[in-house]
Design a protein around this motif. Structure first.
Motif, PDB file in Angstrom:
ATOM      1  N   ASP A  97      14.958   0.321 -24.592  1.00  0.00           N
ATOM      2  CA  ASP A  97      14.617   0.079 -26.004  1.00  0.00           C
ATOM      3  C   ASP A  97      15.858  -0.203 -26.847  1.00  0.00           C
ATOM      4  N   GLY A  98      16.845   0.707 -26.696  1.00  0.00           N
ATOM      5  CA  GLY A  98      18.073   0.598 -27.492  1.00  0.00           C
ATOM      6  C   GLY A  98      18.823  -0.696 -27.190  1.00  0.00           C
ATOM      7  N   LEU A  99      18.850  -1.086 -25.913  1.00  0.00           N
ATOM      8  CA  LEU A  99      19.581  -2.308 -25.540  1.00  0.00           C
ATOM      9  C   LEU A  99      18.892  -3.547 -26.114  1.00  0.00           C
ATOM     10  N   VAL A 100      17.560  -3.529 -26.106  1.00  0.00           N
ATOM     11  CA  VAL A 100      16.823  -4.665 -26.683  1.00  0.00           C
ATOM     12  C   VAL A 100      17.126  -4.746 -28.181  1.00  0.00           C
ATOM     13  N   GLU A 101      17.082  -3.583 -28.856  1.00  0.00           N
ATOM     14  CA  GLU A 101      17.382  -3.547 -30.300  1.00  0.00           C
ATOM     15  C   GLU A 101      18.775  -4.110 -30.576  1.00  0.00           C
ATOM     16  N   SER A 102      19.767  -3.637 -29.801  1.00  0.00           N
ATOM     17  CA  SER A 102      21.131  -4.023 -30.153  1.00  0.00           C
ATOM     18  C   SER A 102      21.483  -5.443 -29.714  1.00  0.00           C
ATOM     19  N   HIS A 103      20.840  -5.955 -28.676  1.00  0.00           N
ATOM     20  CA  HIS A 103      21.240  -7.302 -28.206  1.00  0.00           C
ATOM     21  C   HIS A 103      20.299  -8.426 -28.641  1.00  0.00           C
ATOM     22  N   LEU A 104      19.021  -8.106 -28.862  1.00  0.00           N
ATOM     23  CA  LEU A 104      18.072  -9.211 -29.100  1.00  0.00           C
ATOM     24  C   LEU A 104      17.437  -9.209 -30.486  1.00  0.00           C
ATOM     25  N   TRP A 105      17.383  -8.074 -31.124  1.00  0.00           N
ATOM     26  CA  TRP A 105      16.699  -7.947 -32.405  1.00  0.00           C
ATOM     27  C   TRP A 105      17.631  -8.275 -33.581  1.00  0.00           C
ATOM     28  N   PRO A 106      17.212  -8.955 -34.645  1.00  0.00           N
ATOM     29  CA  PRO A 106      15.940  -9.656 -34.803  1.00  0.00           C
ATOM     30  C   PRO A 106      15.995 -11.070 -34.229  1.00  0.00           C
ATOM     31  N   SER A 107      17.215 -11.592 -34.050  1.00  0.00           N
ATOM     32  CA  SER A 107      17.294 -12.888 -33.366  1.00  0.00           C
ATOM     33  C   SER A 107      18.597 -12.932 -32.580  1.00  0.00           C
ATOM     34  N   SER A 108      18.605 -13.745 -31.548  1.00  0.00           N
ATOM     35  CA  SER A 108      19.789 -13.774 -30.675  1.00  0.00           C
ATOM     36  C   SER A 108      19.911 -15.146 -30.037  1.00  0.00           C
ATOM     37  N   ARG A 109      21.115 -15.397 -29.574  1.00  0.00           N
ATOM     38  CA  ARG A 109      21.403 -16.667 -28.924  1.00  0.00           C
ATOM     39  C   ARG A 109      21.409 -16.445 -27.412  1.00  0.00           C
ATOM     40  N   LEU A 110      20.467 -17.060 -26.742  1.00  0.00           N
ATOM     41  CA  LEU A 110      20.361 -16.889 -25.293  1.00  0.00           C
ATOM     42  C   LEU A 110      20.801 -18.161 -24.589  1.00  0.00           C
ATOM     43  N   PRO A 111      21.198 -18.119 -23.335  1.00  0.00           N
ATOM     44  CA  PRO A 111      21.103 -16.976 -22.432  1.00  0.00           C
ATOM     45  C   PRO A 111      22.195 -15.922 -22.589  1.00  0.00           C
ATOM     46  N   ALA A 113      23.078 -13.697 -24.737  1.00  0.00           N
ATOM     47  CA  ALA A 113      22.690 -12.346 -25.158  1.00  0.00           C
ATOM     48  C   ALA A 113      22.020 -11.587 -24.010  1.00  0.00           C
ATOM     49  N   ALA A 114      21.291 -12.299 -23.158  1.00  0.00           N
ATOM     50  CA  ALA A 114      20.646 -11.631 -22.015  1.00  0.00           C
ATOM     51  C   ALA A 114      21.711 -11.160 -21.018  1.00  0.00           C
ATOM     52  N   ASN A 115      22.732 -11.976 -20.790  1.00  0.00           N
ATOM     53  CA  ASN A 115      23.806 -11.562 -19.878  1.00  0.00           C
ATOM     54  C   ASN A 115      24.556 -10.348 -20.442  1.00  0.00           C
ATOM     55  N   HIS A 116      24.814 -10.368 -21.755  1.00  0.00           N
ATOM     56  CA  HIS A 116      25.523  -9.223 -22.351  1.00  0.00           C
ATOM     57  C   HIS A 116      24.671  -7.955 -22.277  1.00  0.00           C
ATOM     58  N   LEU A 117      23.360  -8.124 -22.500  1.00  0.00           N
ATOM     59  CA  LEU A 117      22.458  -6.961 -22.409  1.00  0.00           C
ATOM     60  C   LEU A 117      22.541  -6.344 -21.004  1.00  0.00           C
ATOM     61  N   LEU A 118      22.453  -7.210 -19.986  1.00  0.00           N
ATOM     62  CA  LEU A 118      22.492  -6.700 -18.611  1.00  0.00           C
ATOM     63  C   LEU A 118      23.865  -6.130 -18.270  1.00  0.00           C
ATOM     64  N   ALA A 119      24.929  -6.728 -18.817  1.00  0.00           N
ATOM     65  CA  ALA A 119      26.272  -6.196 -18.548  1.00  0.00           C
ATOM     66  C   ALA A 119      26.385  -4.782 -19.112  1.00  0.00           C
ATOM     67  N   ASP A 120      25.859  -4.573 -20.322  1.00  0.00           N
ATOM     68  CA  ASP A 120      25.879  -3.231 -20.930  1.00  0.00           C
ATOM     69  C   ASP A 120      25.034  -2.268 -20.120  1.00  0.00           C
ATOM     70  N   TYR A 121      23.868  -2.740 -19.729  1.00  0.00           N
ATOM     71  CA  TYR A 121      22.940  -1.889 -18.990  1.00  0.00           C
ATOM     72  C   TYR A 121      23.560  -1.422 -17.661  1.00  0.00           C
ATOM     73  N   PHE A 122      24.120  -2.369 -16.898  1.00  0.00           N
ATOM     74  CA  PHE A 122      24.610  -2.037 -15.561  1.00  0.00           C
ATOM     75  C   PHE A 122      26.031  -1.457 -15.554  1.00  0.00           C
TER      76      PHE A 122
END
Ligand code: HEM
Length: 381
Positions: A97-111, A113-122
């Motif tokens: 939840d927190g990672l989605v909030e911080s990387h994707l909400w309310p708008s984001s530039r992909l791909p 932002a998705a790579n950064h989200l996964l980098a933070d997660y892993f």
């Protein structure tokens, strides 16, 4: 997936292959040389390599010092990495939840932002502890300058060489330190360090660790981005499970889209004769859009995923070298989509919808906007 075998970096390659496929069918050569294969049966034969027609190969374990072997060590790394990540994913569900909030909400530039989200997660799974405070920053630089779509083209060759030298040096020192410790591996760097001790130089082990970084941050990130790209443009009809959306995203846009294999001996593929030393390329992008195997192959139809596993679907490779992280990657992306779609409505804006073709097939740059479902309901009322 690693950066071992790099397909020709040509924006028009995908277009060219599609044209040749439409004109000549599922086995063709292109002017720059080499045979391309889009027939699923031949594709599986080539990747499984049961008859030894090809030089033994795994993109994942390929390093600048040659393929890391023997096979038992490769298998140990694959198995232990999968087990460590499975435990990590199970204990980390609350972080999504927190990672989605911080990387994707309310708008984001992909791909990206998705790579950064996964980098933070892993991050804690890749590197739980470190002796050099410079190592985490060096890995962040690798993500920024080597993993993100188009990152390689944005950097000059000497800049990439400098970055590589620094990251490899820090990783090698950390691997040497890990090998002095006792006890089970606490992270993926430990898995690689211990599985390769004492037979492999730490530099080579470090390169295999980077394959794990590319897989977790790059491949999984691109799969998440493709799924969001498609979901933001098509509201799937009815109650289609998210697992079907992820599979349909991988069918249409397989992140690992082109596999090169070098022939070890003379053999035939259908009517074609392959000579030793020639490269044969399996194009999963075309296999996944083969009209004899997929009705309306170019259309996003998650509802097609109801029954048994289809024959013309090999997004994680095939045979002994197939991906050991396949199930956990699918499960994680599905879980992320659940967190996102439970709470948000998605919309996507894209200027140029053409994919980014490099070693991985990445989505074009697009803007993802999220609006809370409650908010949207209020607007609609
Ligand atoms: C969407 C995400 C992923 C995709 C599309 C993907 C794709 C692939 C493909 C196509 C191969 C076969 C390469 C070849 O035949 O040369 C492969 C191998 C491999 N992948 Fe993945 N991968 C993903 C995520 C992961 C993750 C998260 C891990 C972490 C455990 C992982 C670990 C491996 C390993 C260890 C191999 C080598 C298998 C062997 O040669 O024994 N992958 N992957």
């Amino acid at each position: 997936m690693s950066n071992a075998w790099v397909p020709p970096l040509d924006d028009r390659l995908l277009e060219l292959l599609e044209t040749r496929f439409a004109e000549d069918g599922d086995l063709f050569t292109v002017a720059s040389g080499g045979l391309y294969v889009a027939d699923p049966w031949h594709a599986k034969q080539i990747l499984a390599n049961a008859e030894g027609h090809y030089v033994e190969h795994s993109d994942f374990f390929h390093t600048s010092a040659g393929v890391l072997g023997p096979r038992e060590i490769q298998q140990r790394i694959g198995r232990e990495a999968r087990e460590l990540l499975a435990g990590f994913i199970q204990s980390s569900a609350g972080r999504l939840d927190g990672l989605v909030e911080s990387h994707l909400w309310p708008s984001s530039r992909l791909p990206d932002a998705a790579n950064h989200l996964l980098a933070d997660y892993f991050r804690p799974a890749l590197l739980a502890t470190h002796t050099s405070s410079r190592l985490p920053a060096a890995l962040t630089d690798v993500v920024k300058h080597a993993v993100l779509a188009g990152a390689r083209e944005r950097r000059r060759r000497w800049q990439r060489a400098l970055l590589r030298r620094r990251a490899h040096g820090l990783l090698a020192a950390e691997i040497v330190a890990r090998r002095r410790e006792s006890g089970p591996a606490a992270d993926l760097l430990g898995v690689v360090a211990l599985a390769t001790a004492p037979t492999h130089p730490p530099e080579q082990a470090g390169e295999v660790f980077l394959s794990l970084l590319f897989a977790t941050t790059g491949s999984v990130g691109f799969l998440l981005a493709w799924s969001l790209f498609l979901l933001g443009q098509h509201e799937p009809p009815g109650q289609i499970p998210l697992s079907a959306t992820v599979r349909e995203a991988l069918r249409l846009w397989p992140v690992a889209w082109l596999f090169g294999r070098v022939a070890a001996r003379r053999h035939r593929i259908g009517p074609a004769v392959v000579e030793p030393g020639e490269t044969v390329s399996v194009c999963t992008y075309l296999v996944h859009r083969h009209p004899a195997h997929w009705p309306e192959p170019n259309t996003f139809q998650p509802q097609r995923w109801g029954g048994a596993n289809p024959a013309a679907f090999l997004p994680f490779g095939w045979g002994p070298h197939a991906c050991t992280g396949a199930a956990l990657s699918l499960g994680l992306v599905e879980e992320l989509l659940r967190v996102i779609t439970d709470r948000y409505h998605l919309s996507v804006a894209v200027d140029d919808p053409r994919p980014h073709t490099g070693p991985a097939l990445a989505p074009p740059e697009f803007v993802l906007s999220l609006s809370t479902r409650a908010q949207r309901g209020g607007e609609e009322r």
